[in-house]
Design a protein around this motif. Structure first.
Motif, PDB file in Angstrom:
ATOM      1  N   ASN A   8       0.834  -1.207   0.000  1.00  8.10           N
ATOM      2  CA  ASN A   8       0.000   0.000   0.000  1.00  8.10           C
ATOM      3  C   ASN A   8       0.870   1.259   0.000  1.00  8.10           C
ATOM      4  O   ASN A   8       1.941   1.295   0.604  1.00  8.10           O
ATOM      5  N   ARG A   9       0.393   2.316  -0.685  1.00 10.86           N
ATOM      6  CA  ARG A   9       1.031   3.638  -0.720  1.00 10.86           C
ATOM      7  C   ARG A   9       2.474   3.586  -1.198  1.00 10.86           C
ATOM      8  O   ARG A   9       3.311   4.399  -0.798  1.00 10.86           O
ATOM      9  N   ALA A  10       2.791   2.581  -2.076  1.00 13.22           N
ATOM     10  CA  ALA A  10       4.148   2.484  -2.618  1.00 13.22           C
ATOM     11  C   ALA A  10       4.258   3.443  -3.798  1.00 13.22           C
ATOM     12  O   ALA A  10       3.963   3.087  -4.945  1.00 13.22           O
ATOM     13  N   THR A  11       4.682   4.695  -3.521  1.00 16.95           N
ATOM     14  CA  THR A  11       4.783   5.746  -4.541  1.00 16.95           C
ATOM     15  C   THR A  11       6.084   6.520  -4.342  1.00 16.95           C
ATOM     16  O   THR A  11       6.462   6.840  -3.205  1.00 16.95           O
ATOM     17  N   THR A  12       6.790   6.811  -5.427  1.00 16.85           N
ATOM     18  CA  THR A  12       8.004   7.623  -5.376  1.00 16.85           C
ATOM     19  C   THR A  12       8.229   8.197  -6.775  1.00 16.85           C
ATOM     20  O   THR A  12       7.306   8.196  -7.606  1.00 16.85           O
ATOM     21  N   THR A  13       9.448   8.662  -7.055  1.00 15.26           N
ATOM     22  CA  THR A  13       9.758   9.203  -8.374  1.00 15.26           C
ATOM     23  C   THR A  13      11.005   8.514  -8.922  1.00 15.26           C
ATOM     24  O   THR A  13      11.774   7.898  -8.175  1.00 15.26           O
ATOM     25  N   LEU A  14      11.184   8.635 -10.232  1.00 16.67           N
ATOM     26  CA  LEU A  14      12.336   8.047 -10.915  1.00 16.67           C
ATOM     27  C   LEU A  14      13.554   8.930 -10.689  1.00 16.67           C
ATOM     28  O   LEU A  14      13.507  10.155 -10.874  1.00 16.67           O
ATOM     29  N   ASN A  15      14.660   8.322 -10.254  1.00 14.13           N
ATOM     30  CA  ASN A  15      15.893   9.062  -9.998  1.00 14.13           C
ATOM     31  C   ASN A  15      16.850   8.790 -11.165  1.00 14.13           C
ATOM     32  O   ASN A  15      17.673   7.885 -11.123  1.00 14.13           O
ATOM     33  N   GLY A  16      16.719   9.553 -12.236  1.00 16.77           N
ATOM     34  CA  GLY A  16      17.543   9.374 -13.422  1.00 16.77           C
ATOM     35  C   GLY A  16      16.722   8.889 -14.600  1.00 16.77           C
ATOM     36  O   GLY A  16      15.742   8.156 -14.448  1.00 16.77           O
ATOM     37  N   ASP A  17      17.139   9.339 -15.813  1.00 16.64           N
ATOM     38  CA  ASP A  17      16.436   8.914 -17.015  1.00 16.64           C
ATOM     39  C   ASP A  17      16.705   7.436 -17.302  1.00 16.64           C
ATOM     40  O   ASP A  17      17.757   6.890 -16.940  1.00 16.64           O
ATOM     41  N   ILE A  18      15.739   6.766 -17.985  1.00 21.00           N
ATOM     42  CA  ILE A  18      15.953   5.402 -18.475  1.00 21.00           C
ATOM     43  C   ILE A  18      15.479   5.326 -19.914  1.00 21.00           C
ATOM     44  O   ILE A  18      14.582   6.053 -20.334  1.00 21.00           O
ATOM     45  N   THR A  19      16.099   4.435 -20.684  1.00 25.58           N
ATOM     46  CA  THR A  19      15.703   4.225 -22.076  1.00 25.58           C
ATOM     47  C   THR A  19      14.606   3.179 -22.143  1.00 25.58           C
ATOM     48  O   THR A  19      14.223   2.576 -21.132  1.00 25.58           O
ATOM     49  N   ASP A  20      14.123   2.903 -23.352  1.00 22.84           N
ATOM     50  CA  ASP A  20      13.048   1.917 -23.512  1.00 22.84           C
ATOM     51  C   ASP A  20      13.558   0.475 -23.410  1.00 22.84           C
ATOM     52  O   ASP A  20      12.755  -0.465 -23.406  1.00 22.84           O
ATOM     53  N   ILE A  21      14.896   0.289 -23.308  1.00 28.10           N
ATOM     54  CA  ILE A  21      15.431  -1.074 -23.180  1.00 28.10           C
ATOM     55  C   ILE A  21      16.236  -1.247 -21.900  1.00 28.10           C
ATOM     56  O   ILE A  21      16.895  -2.270 -21.692  1.00 28.10           O
ATOM     57  N   ALA A  22      16.210  -0.263 -21.015  1.00 24.01           N
ATOM     58  CA  ALA A  22      16.987  -0.331 -19.774  1.00 24.01           C
ATOM     59  C   ALA A  22      16.522  -1.527 -18.941  1.00 24.01           C
ATOM     60  O   ALA A  22      15.312  -1.781 -18.805  1.00 24.01           O
ATOM     61  N   ALA A  23      17.505  -2.261 -18.361  1.00 21.67           N
ATOM     62  CA  ALA A  23      17.194  -3.451 -17.550  1.00 21.67           C
ATOM     63  C   ALA A  23      17.205  -3.148 -16.063  1.00 21.67           C
ATOM     64  O   ALA A  23      16.968  -4.043 -15.247  1.00 21.67           O
ATOM     65  N   SER A  24      17.475  -1.866 -15.682  1.00 22.01           N
ATOM     66  CA  SER A  24      17.438  -1.472 -14.281  1.00 22.01           C
ATOM     67  C   SER A  24      17.060   0.002 -14.205  1.00 22.01           C
ATOM     68  O   SER A  24      17.174   0.750 -15.191  1.00 22.01           O
ATOM     69  N   LEU A  25      16.606   0.403 -13.009  1.00 23.11           N
ATOM     70  CA  LEU A  25      16.255   1.807 -12.784  1.00 23.11           C
ATOM     71  C   LEU A  25      16.484   2.113 -11.318  1.00 23.11           C
ATOM     72  O   LEU A  25      16.548   1.211 -10.477  1.00 23.11           O
ATOM     73  N   THR A  26      16.592   3.414 -10.994  1.00 23.65           N
ATOM     74  CA  THR A  26      16.834   3.839  -9.615  1.00 23.65           C
ATOM     75  C   THR A  26      15.675   4.683  -9.136  1.00 23.65           C
ATOM     76  O   THR A  26      15.238   5.610  -9.841  1.00 23.65           O
TER      77      THR A  26
END
Length: 592
Positions: A8-26
């Motif tokens: 529940n309430r799991a909301t945040t923002t993306l820290n850094g741009d990602i491409t359409d094929i990126a296999a990880s994100l921060t």
């Protein structure tokens, strides 16, 4: 349990741009996010996360463009949310799935086995049993083989002996010196027998020779009679007989002279055999008296093929062994069919036409058939064989399913009720009280002035006793070997005794022991003295028990033990004004 996790309430923002094929994100903050795997939404794309590091906030092993969405590039600061999606909802198990899984009882659910298979759930067989590997650790469940092996190594209980016996080192009862008052000879009788044995007597055997007198010495008293056997096999040829006679049977092993009884005309008579030929008369000479009859056997295996028959018929069983009759194929059926099993041709065509039409999967209707993705989920769950399904553990964890470890063993807690599985620790620590009995017959009184060893013939039985004097301190020694099942610790010694005539008073008994192994000094000092005062029960010759407080003698399994039992007659508490007759000593110990 669902495969995908949620929070529940799991909301945040993306820290850094990602491409359409990126296999990880921060993520900017992952504190409220669930454990992987889970699905998150960024803009219009649904992404499945295979792993998350809550320290670095990095989500990895990404599956992009899930549930029909398109993988796209996303800018730093974009909103990231964990929301319930249609795909997550579809993966939830239905009531039917849960009921079917809950009711599953057959061997093989989640790879469960009856046999002791490593890293698998255990399944009971039709008799409620399941197999475990032989235990190694104390909390491993014990199998029957391990328990049986432990029982086989236990020292057997010592059977009861009699008062006239003592216990040998081989734990067997034996009679003192091998004699009793009924079998031992008086010394003067033994001397008389020895003296008689030294006097020369007529020998029991003689050698008879045709060239020498009897050998062997001594003189025969009376005539020597030699008797020839006259039984079967030893009889002589009878006297008498004359020319033309021969010996013939008279009785078993007996023959008598007699004539042969044949007339000269009997010689060259009708021969005993004939040769029958289709082209020549009987050979062999002589004449047959009467007709010669030849009979053909008509039994099973000799019967002829029956007459008759027609085209298309065959021989079939005629109802009796070795009998056949001509007959037709019943109903014109193909071989291998009967009127009850053969189908009509039109029904076969109907069945074939039906088989060519499209159908739902077997066992389903349009109302009950699951969607393909549901079936795949249920199938994947049914094939799980890692042994860890439903939280099953190899350790003895409360309220959890158990599974075998890599060696095929299951750990359980020590049992508290009869139906519980036994652990190795429980079996290894099983003990019981055992008793070694040391009788007066096997005692060794002190070298000088010790208690007299007496043999008393009572009204009902005979017994040995050691008579400890009422005024002088006396002692005796006993020996026995500590059994292999002995568990180090305290022992309890009990002296069983009677008062010959006194009905009041008490005797003070002392005991001291010594245990020795091979290689140790045998004539070593005994341990500390234990003492007990035992009051007679008030009736002469009734058995009294002097029980010592349990003490640790320091013995080990296999020790040869010396037990010294003495009466402290001059002790102030020894008020028995009579001899105390020791019958036996009991040594109680803890054994497996």
């Amino acid at each position: 349990m669902p495969r995908l996790q949620a929070a529940n309430r799991a909301t945040t923002t993306l820290n850094g741009d990602i491409t359409d094929i990126a296999a990880s994100l921060t993520l900017t903050n992952s504190a409220l996010f669930p454990a992987a795997p889970f699905r998150l939404t960024i803009d219009n794309e649904i992404i499945e996360v295979g792993a998350i590091n809550t320290t670095t906030h990095v989500c990895s092993s990404l599956l992009r463009g899930q549930e029909g969405t398109d993988a796209a590039a996303h800018l730093s600061g974009a909103a990231v949310r964990v929301r319930l999606t249609a795909g997550m909802y579809d993966e939830l198990a239905t009531d039917a799935d849960l009921t079917s899984h809950e009711d599953a009882e057959d061997e093989g659910v989640h790879g469960s086995t009856v046999t002791a298979t490593a890293d698998k759930l255990a399944h009971r067989d039709e008799e409620g049993r399941s197999q475990f590997a032989t235990p190694v650790e104390n909390d491993d469940a014990a199998n029957k083989e391990y328990v049986d092996d432990q029982i086989a190594t236990c020292e057997p209980a010592i059977a009861a002996g009699t008062a006239a016996q003592y216990l040998t080192g081989e734990k067997a009862w034996a009679t003192f010196l091998g004699e009793t008052s009924a079998t031992a000879y008086r010394g003067d009788r033994g001397k008389a027998a020895y003296d008689y044995s030294q006097v020369g007597h007529v020998p029991l055997t003689r050698t008879i020779s045709t060239t020498a007198p009897l050998s062997g010495g001594g003189a025969l008293s009376g005539n020597l009679t030699l008797t020839h056997l006259n039984t079967t096999g030893y009889k002589h040829v009878p006297s008498g007989g004359s020319a033309g006679q021969f010996l013939k049977y008279s009785a078993e092993g007996t023959a008598a002279w007699a004539a042969h009884g044949l007339a000269a005309s009997d010689v060259g008579a009708v021969p005993t055999s004939r040769t029958i030929s289709t082209t020549a008369p009987l050979s062999g000479g002589g004449a047959l008296s009467g007709n010669l009859t030849l009979t053909h056997s008509d039994g099973a295996g000799y019967k002829h093929v029956p007459s008759g028959g027609a085209t298309g018929q065959f021989l079939k069983y005629g109802g009796a062994s070795g009998t056949a009759v001509w007959g037709d194929v019943p109903g014109g059926l193909e071989l291998g069919e009967t009127e009850g099993t053969a189908y009509r041709g039109d029904r076969g065509k109907t069945a074939y036409d039906h088989s060519q039409t499209a159908h739902l999967a077997l066992g389903n209707t349009s109302a009950t058939a699951h969607r393909g993705d549901h079936g795949e989920t249920a199938y994947d769950h049914s094939q799980a064989v890692t042994g860890a399904e439903h939280g099953a553990t190899a350790a003895a964890t409360a309220n959890m399913l158990c599974r075998r470890d890599a060696s095929g063993r299951i750990a359980v807690a020590d049992p508290s009720e009869s139906g519980h599985a036994a652990t190795k620790n429980y079996v290894d620590t099983l003990t019981q009280t055992r008793t070694a009995i040391l009788t007066a017959a096997g005692a060794i009184p002190q070298a000088s002035g010790g208690p007299a060893k007496t043999l008393t013939t009572g009204t009902n039985h005979t017994y040995y006793a050691l008579a400890y004097d009422k005024a002088t301190d006396e002692h005796a020694f006993f020996n026995f070997t500590v059994p292999q099942d002995f568990q180090a610790g305290n022992v309890t010694v009990k002296v069983l005794w009677i008062a010959e005539a006194a009905t009041s008073g008490a005797a003070v008994w002392n005991v001291a022991t010594l245990g020795r192994q091979a290689g140790e000094a045998w004539d070593a000092a005994l341990g500390s003295v234990q003492s007990v005062t035992s009051t007679t029960n008030g009736t002469a010759k009734n058995l009294n028990a002097a029980t010592f407080t349990a003490f640790n003698p320091g013995w080990a399994a296999g020790d040869l033990v010396v037990v010294k039992v003495s009466r402290d007659a001059d002790h102030a508490s020894d008020t028995l004004d009579a001899d105390a007759l020791l019958i036996c000593v009991e040594v109680q110990y803890t054994g497996k």
